[in-house]
Design a protein around this motif. Structure first.
Motif, PDB file in Angstrom:
ATOM      1  N   MET A 104       0.839  -1.193   0.000  1.00  0.00           N
ATOM      2  CA  MET A 104       0.000   0.000   0.000  1.00  0.00           C
ATOM      3  C   MET A 104       0.868   1.234   0.000  1.00  0.00           C
ATOM      4  SD  MET A 104      -3.083  -0.972   2.498  1.00  0.00           S
ATOM      5  CE  MET A 104      -3.775   0.578   3.013  1.00  0.00           C
ATOM      6  N   ARG A 105       0.545   2.181  -0.859  1.00  0.00           N
ATOM      7  CA  ARG A 105       1.319   3.435  -0.849  1.00  0.00           C
ATOM      8  C   ARG A 105       0.575   4.425   0.014  1.00  0.00           C
ATOM      9  NH1 ARG A 105       2.292   3.517  -7.222  1.00  0.00           N
ATOM     10  NH2 ARG A 105       3.741   1.772  -7.290  1.00  0.00           N
ATOM     11  N   THR A 106       0.977   4.473   1.254  1.00  0.00           N
ATOM     12  CA  THR A 106       0.278   5.376   2.152  1.00  0.00           C
ATOM     13  C   THR A 106       0.890   6.763   2.037  1.00  0.00           C
ATOM     14  OG1 THR A 106       1.710   4.415   3.806  1.00  0.00           O
ATOM     15  CG2 THR A 106      -0.603   3.794   3.885  1.00  0.00           C
ATOM     16  N   THR A 107       0.022   7.734   2.008  1.00  0.00           N
ATOM     17  CA  THR A 107       0.524   9.102   1.989  1.00  0.00           C
ATOM     18  C   THR A 107       1.032   9.427   3.381  1.00  0.00           C
ATOM     19  OG1 THR A 107      -1.620   9.945   2.627  1.00  0.00           O
ATOM     20  CG2 THR A 107      -1.150   9.819   0.271  1.00  0.00           C
ATOM     21  N   ARG A 108       1.791  10.496   3.454  1.00  0.00           N
ATOM     22  CA  ARG A 108       2.326  10.918   4.734  1.00  0.00           C
ATOM     23  C   ARG A 108       1.193  11.183   5.719  1.00  0.00           C
ATOM     24  NH1 ARG A 108       6.608  12.896   7.299  1.00  0.00           N
ATOM     25  NH2 ARG A 108       6.181  14.741   8.556  1.00  0.00           N
ATOM     26  N   ILE A 151       4.930  -8.793   8.716  1.00  0.00           N
ATOM     27  CA  ILE A 151       6.348  -8.730   8.358  1.00  0.00           C
ATOM     28  C   ILE A 151       6.611  -9.634   7.149  1.00  0.00           C
ATOM     29  CG2 ILE A 151       8.676  -9.369   9.136  1.00  0.00           C
ATOM     30  CD1 ILE A 151       7.825  -8.458  11.950  1.00  0.00           C
ATOM     31  N   GLU A 152       5.959 -10.816   7.140  1.00  0.00           N
ATOM     32  CA  GLU A 152       6.170 -11.782   6.069  1.00  0.00           C
ATOM     33  C   GLU A 152       5.419 -11.422   4.784  1.00  0.00           C
ATOM     34  OE1 GLU A 152       7.990 -14.850   6.186  1.00  0.00           O
ATOM     35  OE2 GLU A 152       8.862 -13.834   7.933  1.00  0.00           O
ATOM     36  N   ALA A 153       4.368 -10.596   4.917  1.00  0.00           N
ATOM     37  CA  ALA A 153       3.475 -10.350   3.786  1.00  0.00           C
ATOM     38  C   ALA A 153       4.250  -9.794   2.583  1.00  0.00           C
ATOM     39  CB  ALA A 153       2.375  -9.385   4.200  1.00  0.00           C
ATOM     40  N   ASP A 154       3.818 -10.241   1.418  1.00  0.00           N
ATOM     41  CA  ASP A 154       4.464  -9.845   0.174  1.00  0.00           C
ATOM     42  C   ASP A 154       3.999  -8.454  -0.240  1.00  0.00           C
ATOM     43  OD1 ASP A 154       5.775  -9.761  -2.133  1.00  0.00           O
ATOM     44  OD2 ASP A 154       4.868 -11.556  -3.030  1.00  0.00           O
ATOM     45  N   ARG A 155       4.883  -7.490  -0.152  1.00  0.00           N
ATOM     46  CA  ARG A 155       4.461  -6.116  -0.446  1.00  0.00           C
ATOM     47  C   ARG A 155       4.333  -5.878  -1.942  1.00  0.00           C
ATOM     48  NH1 ARG A 155       7.048  -1.734   3.508  1.00  0.00           N
ATOM     49  NH2 ARG A 155       5.410  -0.521   2.523  1.00  0.00           N
ATOM     50  N   GLU A 156       4.976  -6.737  -2.726  1.00  0.00           N
ATOM     51  CA  GLU A 156       4.924  -6.526  -4.173  1.00  0.00           C
ATOM     52  C   GLU A 156       3.501  -6.631  -4.702  1.00  0.00           C
ATOM     53  OE1 GLU A 156       7.721  -8.983  -6.286  1.00  0.00           O
ATOM     54  OE2 GLU A 156       9.352  -8.215  -5.036  1.00  0.00           O
ATOM     55  N   ARG A 190      -8.666  -3.821   1.459  1.00  0.00           N
ATOM     56  CA  ARG A 190      -9.792  -4.741   1.577  1.00  0.00           C
ATOM     57  C   ARG A 190      -9.545  -6.038   0.795  1.00  0.00           C
ATOM     58  NH1 ARG A 190     -14.650  -4.280  -0.970  1.00  0.00           N
ATOM     59  NH2 ARG A 190     -13.697  -2.600  -2.119  1.00  0.00           N
ATOM     60  N   ARG A 191      -8.948  -5.928  -0.389  1.00  0.00           N
ATOM     61  CA  ARG A 191      -8.838  -7.084  -1.273  1.00  0.00           C
ATOM     62  C   ARG A 191      -7.514  -7.833  -1.126  1.00  0.00           C
ATOM     63  NH1 ARG A 191     -12.526  -6.181  -5.686  1.00  0.00           N
ATOM     64  NH2 ARG A 191     -11.825  -8.195  -6.428  1.00  0.00           N
ATOM     65  N   ILE A 192      -6.466  -7.147  -0.707  1.00  0.00           N
ATOM     66  CA  ILE A 192      -5.150  -7.808  -0.643  1.00  0.00           C
ATOM     67  C   ILE A 192      -4.696  -8.007   0.803  1.00  0.00           C
ATOM     68  CG2 ILE A 192      -2.746  -7.724  -1.392  1.00  0.00           C
ATOM     69  CD1 ILE A 192      -4.414  -7.597  -3.815  1.00  0.00           C
ATOM     70  N   VAL A 193      -4.656  -6.920   1.575  1.00  0.00           N
ATOM     71  CA  VAL A 193      -4.058  -7.005   2.903  1.00  0.00           C
ATOM     72  C   VAL A 193      -4.955  -7.778   3.868  1.00  0.00           C
ATOM     73  CG1 VAL A 193      -3.123  -5.673   4.820  1.00  0.00           C
ATOM     74  CG2 VAL A 193      -2.892  -4.824   2.489  1.00  0.00           C
ATOM     75  N   LEU A 194      -6.216  -7.409   3.889  1.00  0.00           N
ATOM     76  CA  LEU A 194      -7.121  -8.022   4.863  1.00  0.00           C
ATOM     77  C   LEU A 194      -7.217  -9.552   4.719  1.00  0.00           C
ATOM     78  CD1 LEU A 194      -8.531  -6.821   7.222  1.00  0.00           C
ATOM     79  CD2 LEU A 194     -10.625  -6.629   5.888  1.00  0.00           C
ATOM     80  N   PRO A 195      -7.351 -10.075   3.472  1.00  0.00           N
ATOM     81  CA  PRO A 195      -7.395 -11.534   3.344  1.00  0.00           C
ATOM     82  C   PRO A 195      -6.125 -12.217   3.865  1.00  0.00           C
ATOM     83  CG  PRO A 195      -8.184 -10.500   1.347  1.00  0.00           C
ATOM     84  CD  PRO A 195      -7.638  -9.410   2.193  1.00  0.00           C
TER      85      PRO A 195
END
Lengths: 268, 295
Positions: free
Chosen positions: A1-5, B181-186, B203-208
């Motif tokens: 996620m690209r969070t803004t400042r 920490i392990e989650a794939d940020r790409e 909602r669609r990527i992080v939460l699951p």
């Protein structure tokens, strides 16, 4: 996620605000209330005869519970990791059971077993007071701390396997020698971590102990019971703050030890 | 290198002079390790039975002292029912607060960076290290009588919520943190570059990804909250049908010498805790299987 400042700052503020209101500020408040009347008043409050007796009783309970938990904890962990017997899964579940039981329920269960009208009531009638005596407080503390040593030693035993022990045995070591010189050194940090958790919980247990203690000041009051009694029965709010601060100091030492031990363990 | 391998080297060196070429008088030794013989298993079983199983068995039998009808009567008595209702409601609220705030705190600890982050991270474990009665006193010193900030939560439902939120804080934070920490940020970045808004990505990527961890942390917090006693005993006020939680009701029943009632509500509380943990276990094994099936 690209969070803004801005989002980042908002999230940070909300998180830190929550922690401040819930933990940090209350702790500052109690320290301030306990220490504001001066160090002399604080020391006087935590060294009254009742307070000293409470500290002694708490330490006595720890001194009885820790060796028992270490001995039985190691045997239990060995049985769970190395044993091949029927009912092993059941034992696993039983070891975790104390974590799921409310401290008050622990107290009630012990009264139903060890109390004068309980299953082992004959002991009580024969003059061995378990409930409302020291044995009851010790048993209650063992109940709530039982999983710690087992659960900390178990993964280490899994990890080290049995090769080195087999080598030692091949080279003529007796099982006892193998245990002292191979197994125990290998599990020492896990074991220490388990002991630290046990000591912290034993000193801090309240619900299970209050149910099985007669709670007489100077006789059967642990440190946590002292805090409660001072606040509720004696309306000695300051004394309760002071005694709680002592327990908080112990908790901070425990936290520090845990951090150090965590580092030691992960070095392996 | 830690001291450990060195110790083992020394062991090996010390024993190096006695290889298998010098047979012991009894002949070749059986390979023995520190294992468990039947005696050990027996000792363990006996120990666990006396400490854990027998008390719980005695409790269950005592709860049925007046028969099934008596058990039902005891847990549906107005006072008992009210205390159970308060306990479950407040615990559910606290679990929900934990789900949101715990995830948020874990996020800030993992993805953000600011001075003093280490201290904040260490602070999270404090509620686990602090005795519950101390938690009660600590909160009272700020939110109790004579509050320095003029907020009085003593003997209110809010007092219960704050006390339980305090003692259950670490559960969600500590279960979500490692997953984050392990989650794939790409994947998140890909979603963002494909035009997904922050909210959609969350909602669609992080939460699951975080879902199972949040759920298990929340469930553990709930299970802990329903049995809690020490942290609510001073700040809760113990007002029957208002702020009296189940553990306080049980304690009151013992004090007024109604052991069957105490045992029955204890068993009810145990059943709620077990049911919660069972649901968690089923859900976590289901999500694990789903993960294994995924390519």
């Amino acid at each position: 996620m690209r969070t803004t400042r801005r989002t980042r700052l908002t999230l940070r503020t909300v998180a830190l605000g929550y922690l401040l209101a819930l933990i940090a500020v209350p702790i500052v408040a109690i320290l301030w209330r306990a220490l504001a009347p001066g160090l002399g008043a604080f020391i006087a409050s935590v060294s009254t005869p009742a307070a000293q007796a409470a500290i002694n009783l708490s330490l006595l309970i720890v001194a009885i519970v820790v060796p028992l938990n270490v001995a039985f904890g190691i045997v239990t962990a060995l049985a769970l990791v190395r044993g091949r017997f029927r009912g092993r899964g059941l034992l696993q579940a039983v070891v975790d059971l104390p974590f799921a039981v409310s401290p008050i329920v622990v107290g009630v269960a012990l009264i139903m077993l060890w109390g004068a009208d309980g299953w082992f009531g004959a002991l009580d009638r024969a003059g061995l007071t378990v409930i409302f005596g020291l044995p009851g407080m010790v048993i209650a503390t063992i109940f709530v701390t039982l999983p710690f040593v087992v659960r900390e030693v178990e993964p280490v035993l899994h990890e080290i396997g049995t090769e080195q022990e087999q080598a030692a045995a091949t080279l003529g070591a007796s099982p006892w020698q193998t245990f002292w010189r191979i197994t125990l050194p290998a599990i020492r940090w896990g074991l220490t971590y388990g002991v630290v958790l046990t000591v912290a919980r034993a000193l801090g247990e309240f619900g299970a102990v209050i149910m099985v203690s007669s709670g007489f000041p100077g006789v059967s009051q642990t440190l946590t019971l002292l805090v409660h009694a001072r606040y509720i029965d004696d309306h000695n709010t300051y004394g309760a703050y002071a005694a709680a601060t002592v327990l908080m100091g112990i908790a901070l030492v425990v936290l520090l030890l845990m951090t150090v031990l965590d580092r030691k363990r992960s070095e392996r | 290198m830690t001291a450990e391998p060195r110790t083992l080297d020394r062991e090996a060196a010390a024993n190096g002079g006695a290889p298998s070429t010098t047979p012991t008088p009894e002949g070749p030794r059986r390979r023995r390790t520190v294992g468990v013989r039947p005696l050990g298993v027996g000792v363990v079983t006996l120990w666990l039975s006396i400490i854990v199983l027998l008390p719980l068995a005695a409790l269950t039998v005592a709860s049925l002292g007046d028969g099934i009808g008596g058990f039902w009567e005891a847990i549906t008595a107005p006072g008992a029912l009210a205390s159970l209702r308060i306990t479950v409601t407040v615990s559910a609220i606290v679990a929900a607060v934990n789900a949101v705030m715990g995830t948020l705190i874990a996020w800030v600890l993992v993805r953000d960076s600011f001075p003093g982050q280490g201290v904040v991270n260490a602070l999270i474990d404090l509620p686990f290290a602090l005795p519950t009665i101390v938690a009660s006193i600590v909160l009272l010193s700020l939110y109790g009588p004579g509050s320095p900030i003029g907020v009085q939560l003593n003997a209110t439902t809010w007092g219960l919520v704050v006390a339980l939120a305090f003692v259950t804080l670490p559960f969600v934070v500590r279960s979500v943190q490692p997953v984050l920490i392990e989650a794939d940020r790409e994947v998140e970045e890909a979603a963002a570059s494909l035009g997904a808004s922050n909210w959609t990505t969350f909602r669609r990527i992080v939460l699951p990804t975080l879902g199972p961890a949040i759920l298990s942390g929340t469930g553990l917090a709930f299970a802990r909250a329903i049995g809690e006693y020490g942290s609510v005993v001073l700040i809760g006020g113990n007002i029957p049908r208002e702020t009296q939680v189940a553990s306080q009701y049980i304690q009151q029943q013992i004090e007024t010498d109604r052991p069957v009632n105490a045992a029955a509500v204890s068993v009810a509380l145990l059943l709620i805790a077990f049911a919660t943990l069972l649901v968690l276990r089923v859900l976590s094994s289901r999500s694990q299987r789903r993960e294994e099936r995924a390519p």
